[in-house]
Structure formats: C-alpha cells, structure tokens
Design an enzyme around this catalytic site. Structure first.
Site, mmCIF file in Angstrom:
data_model
loop_
_atom_site.group_PDB
_atom_site.id
_atom_site.type_symbol
_atom_site.label_atom_id
_atom_site.label_comp_id
_atom_site.label_asym_id
_atom_site.label_seq_id
_atom_site.Cartn_x
_atom_site.Cartn_y
_atom_site.Cartn_z
ATOM 1 N N SER A 286 -33.922 -21.448 7.917
ATOM 2 C CA SER A 286 -33.239 -22.562 7.335
ATOM 3 C C SER A 286 -33.822 -23.727 7.337
ATOM 4 O O SER A 286 -35.097 -23.791 7.749
ATOM 5 C CB SER A 286 -31.732 -22.855 8.231
ATOM 6 O OG SER A 286 -32.288 -23.029 9.571
ATOM 7 N N LYS A 287 -33.317 -25.018 7.278
ATOM 8 C CA LYS A 287 -34.108 -26.256 7.078
ATOM 9 C C LYS A 287 -34.717 -26.637 8.670
ATOM 10 O O LYS A 287 -35.775 -27.213 8.882
ATOM 11 C CB LYS A 287 -33.340 -27.375 6.952
ATOM 12 C CG LYS A 287 -32.811 -27.601 5.357
ATOM 13 C CD LYS A 287 -31.882 -28.772 5.346
ATOM 14 C CE LYS A 287 -31.351 -28.695 3.716
ATOM 15 N NZ LYS A 287 -30.332 -30.179 3.601
ATOM 16 N N ARG A 288 -34.212 -26.083 9.798
ATOM 17 C CA ARG A 288 -34.971 -26.480 10.887
ATOM 18 C C ARG A 288 -36.123 -25.675 11.197
ATOM 19 O O ARG A 288 -36.967 -25.922 11.948
ATOM 20 C CB ARG A 288 -33.931 -25.998 11.877
ATOM 21 C CG ARG A 288 -33.587 -24.473 12.316
ATOM 22 C CD ARG A 288 -32.515 -24.213 13.341
ATOM 23 N NE ARG A 288 -32.205 -22.973 13.616
ATOM 24 C CZ ARG A 288 -32.818 -22.051 14.167
ATOM 25 N NH1 ARG A 288 -33.857 -22.471 14.810
ATOM 26 N NH2 ARG A 288 -32.478 -20.922 14.404
#
Length: 468
Positions: A237-239
């Site tokens: 994911s973006k993290r």
C-alpha cells in the site's frame, strides 16, 4: 483457438504495481501463444471513476511498453448491451426482479451475522411476479444444487457449492448493471479465452461461470495470481512508499527494470534474474506462477535498475535522464552532451534521479563544498598543486580527456606527488565533493571555463582556511 487475454482496470486511481504485474502476465501469455491482448476500462463506478485515472492507466501502460491489440473499451459505453443481456436472462428465467426493501435485507444480514453465518439473500422474490414498473433490482437465479468446479491455472482445482452462492444482483434499482454482470458480458463479447487477475477475485469466479453457462457460453480459463506484499508482510500500500507505476518513473526507474522485477514477483525460471522482453515471452507461462504471495523488495529493484542503466545505450539513457536533469533547473542543452554524461556516470547511479543529482556539476556551479570532502582535500598543502593546475589548464587548447589526464600527470610529476594527491583536491574543487568519474572525464565534462572558475573558488576557500 486464438488465445485472447485482457487487462481490465477500474479507473479509480493510478496504475499500481499489482495491476501492472497482472497486465504484464496477461500480455506475456497472449504474446507467447500468438494471441491478442485486450484493454478494457471498467468504469461503471461512476462516483469514483475519473478521466484523470483513465489517463494515468493509459500512460502507465504506454511507459511500460505493454501495447494492447484491441481497446481501450469502456464499460460505460456498453450499458445498452448489458441491459439487453439482463432482459435475455429475465426472459429465459435465469433472472428475476426483486423488490425486497432495504430494511428486510439488513435484517437478513444481521441475523446471519448473529448466527455466525455468511450473509446471503434468502430467495424471497424467486417465485414472486414483481412489476417492472415498481422499484426493484434484478437478481441472477443461481442454481440451488450442484457445484462449480474452477480449474484454476495457478491455484489448481477448487469446488464451490451452489448452495453457498446467493442470487446476486445484476442490475441495480437505478437501472445500472453490476460488476459481475458487465464483466461476464464483456468477456463473452470480447471472446476472452483466459482471465488472468488477482486472487481477490476468486469468489467472483463461480458466480460469473454460472452466469456464462446460463447464457449458453463455455467460461474462459481462469488464473488468479497472488497479491503483492510489502517487506513487512502486509498488503502493498501507499505506506510502503511508491506503489504507482508512474511514481517509479519519477524516481528514475527504467521501464525494462520494473518489468523485469514484476515478472519475477511470483514467477521464476531457475536462478535467472535478468530477462529481456523476448526472454520473458519465450519462457513465461501462467501455470508456473506461485500460489503464495510475493514480497516487494525495493533493494532488488534498484539492483536491477542499475544493471539496466549500465547495459543500455547511453543515448537512450540520455533521453530518459533529460527530464530529471530539467527537474534540477538545468537545461541539458547548455553543456556537455547528455549521452557522454550518461556513459561517464552509468556505474555510479542506481536511478536516473541519482544520476541527475551527481551530474549537476557538469551544467552548473554547486552551491557549497561538501564539508567533509573540503576539510580533507582543500587544505593549505593543496594550494600549490591547484595553482599549477590552473596555469596549465588555462594554457591548454586541446580540451580532451587524454590531454587533461596528461596535465594532471605532468603536475604530479613536477611536484613529485602521487597522482591522487593532485587529482583529489582538483576533483573536490571542480565537483564540490570527493566522488566523480575519472578526473580526466570529470574535467572534460565540466568544460574549461567552469573548471578554471571553480579552481579559483577552491583557492579562495584554502586562503580563508590559512587565515584562520
């Protein structure tokens, strides 16, 4: 039979690496078997789908070089076709209208959850005659007995009891078709033979196969590829950093490096790590994809990227490097040839962004010396070598790497110093830090005027140190 695969993204964001890998696997399978690769945009989510996202997906596909043979087809342009198929299912008795109020459906769900059962529709309207004039949805009449066998090319044989599959909605109360219906119609109309997609779609497969059989169609073969995890084991994911394909371009990753990395996420051919596109097409097959999820390893991607930077034609690297140089406020036309810069720096950079940063000295003066490099190399003892170098370089008419190397060698010999004792202060003077290509190439790329100007600046720095 002509193999036909498809990539069918929803335009609700960027093209992420998981989608790009699915597209690559579908593209490779079609290319390997002499088939067709179809691009379909599943934009029926009118609230979340945007033109910007469509453009981002198309841009990502173009950058990766995954050219499609047909499409892009847009589901929002096919509503008449979907509704015609829904009407066909209604007429054949494979679908029915349902007017159950929301409150009743929510109560069904709550009761099932309380019993720790999977929520499903109870078929209340199966035998009712609901008027088309009344508010309603249309449901697919799923078989009540028997089972669906999915012979998945990745996951193997899976059996789903029809008693576990409820009568899913195929047309909403506003008249719009649902995902499972539109996908089935598209795959049927586009003659898709192999559906390669993420394994988050596994539970959709038996439902879609039942709809296809109700329409008298033999389902395609399915292959559900595992998800991509971050290095911490959680879903990517973006993290975890960059997950958009175009973010990797912005970070200075080459498309061939990203493709090579993605094909190895879940597939392998012995111990081979480097694959040309032709080798991917020749060696890849979908039934060799692993069932288990793959973890994204940025260090491995950077290693691959450096390999492709080193092995690529410098002219191509220059073409890709140019916008990253521009991002630094530099016009690469005002200075050394960018292909020569790329050739000089190819061993020293893992990304094009890094290459741009370490090459900025070629085109503009640096703001300040690297403190550690300057303290070590721009000491009073370096003043005499730099003064003699400046005089010799001012007199030099043939500004070539060979002639520049000879100047540094001559000054070293005249002062009875090792080459490094002369070249390293000169490098820091011209580049601002202690690392650069060979000193002859460094001076050649920087050019005569900049070299002399920066040596003078270094001499002023040394004079300031001498004063206190």
């Amino acid at each position: 039979m002509t193999i036909r695969t498809r990539f069918a993204p929803s335009p609700t964001g960027y093209l992420h690496v998981g989608g790009a890998r699915t597209a690559l696997f579908s593209w490779l399978y079609a290319r390997k078997h002499g088939g067709k690769f179809v691009l379909r945009v599943e934009d029926t989510d009118l609230e979340r789908s945007t033109a910007e996202s469509v453009n981002a997906i198309l841009e990502g596909m173009t950058w990766l070089g995954l050219e499609y043979d047909e499409g892009p087809f847009y589901q929002t342009q096919r509503f008449d076709r979907y509704n015609a198929v829904i009407d066909q299912l209604l007429e054949s008795g494979h679908a029915y209208r349902c007017d159950c109020p929301r409150e009743r459906l929510e109560k069904l769900r709550e009761d099932a959850m309380a019993r720790k059962e999977k929520p499903r529709y109870d078929g209340c309207c199966r035998a009712k005659q609901v008027s088309p004039e009344e508010p309603h949805v249309v449901r697919f009449r799923n078989p009540l007995d028997g089972a669906v066998l999915v012979d998945d090319l990745v996951l193997g044989k899976m059996v789903f009891d029809n008693s576990e599959l409820d009568d899913l909605i195929i047309r909403r109360s506003d008249g719009s078709p649902t995902y499972n219906l539109s996908v089935v119609v598209d795959d049927m109309d586009m003659r898709i033979t192999h559906v390669i997609r993420g394994n988050d779609h596994v539970m959709n497969t038996p439902r879609q196969m039942n709809i296809l059989r109700a329409l008298g169609q033999e389902p395609p073969r399915y292959a559900h590829v595992p998800m991509i995890l971050g290095d911490d084991g959680a879903r990517l994911s973006k993290r975890h950093g960059a997950v958009s394909v175009m973010q990797y371009r912005e970070k200075g990753i080459l498309p061939e490096a990203l493709l090579n990395y993605l094909v190895r996420l879940g597939w392998s051919h012995g111990d081979q790590e480097i694959f040309s596109l032709d080798e991917m097409i020749e060696l890849f097959d979908i039934d060799q994809v692993n069932k288990a999820p793959s973890a994204f390893n940025t260090e491995k991607l950077l290693w691959l990227n450096q390999h492709y930077i080193k092995s690529a034609d410098p002219k191509r690297i220059a073409h890709l490097l140019s916008p990253h140089i521009g991002d630094l406020g530099i016009d690469p036309a005002q200075g050394a040839d960018l292909a020569e810069v790329a050739e000089a720096q190819k061993e020293r950079a893992q990304t094009l962004v890094e290459m741009a940063q370490i090459s900025a000295f070629v085109y503009k003066d640096f703001e300040a010396f690297d403190e550690v490099s300057a303290k070590k190399n721009l000491r009073p003892v370096a003043r005499e070598p730099l003064e003699k170098l400046k005089a010799a370089l001012e007199a030099l008419e043939d500004w070539t790497p060979e002639a520049l190397h000879q100047v540094v060698a001559d000054v070293s010999e005249a002062l009875e110093l090792k080459m490094g004792k002369v070249a390293q202060p000169l490098r820091v003077a011209v580049v601002g830090r202690a690392a650069s290509p060979g000193i002859d190439v460094t001076l050649y790329l920087a050019g005569k005027a900049a070299t002399l100007r920066r040596i003078e600046r270094a001499l002023e720095y040394i004079a300031q140190r001498e004063q206190g």
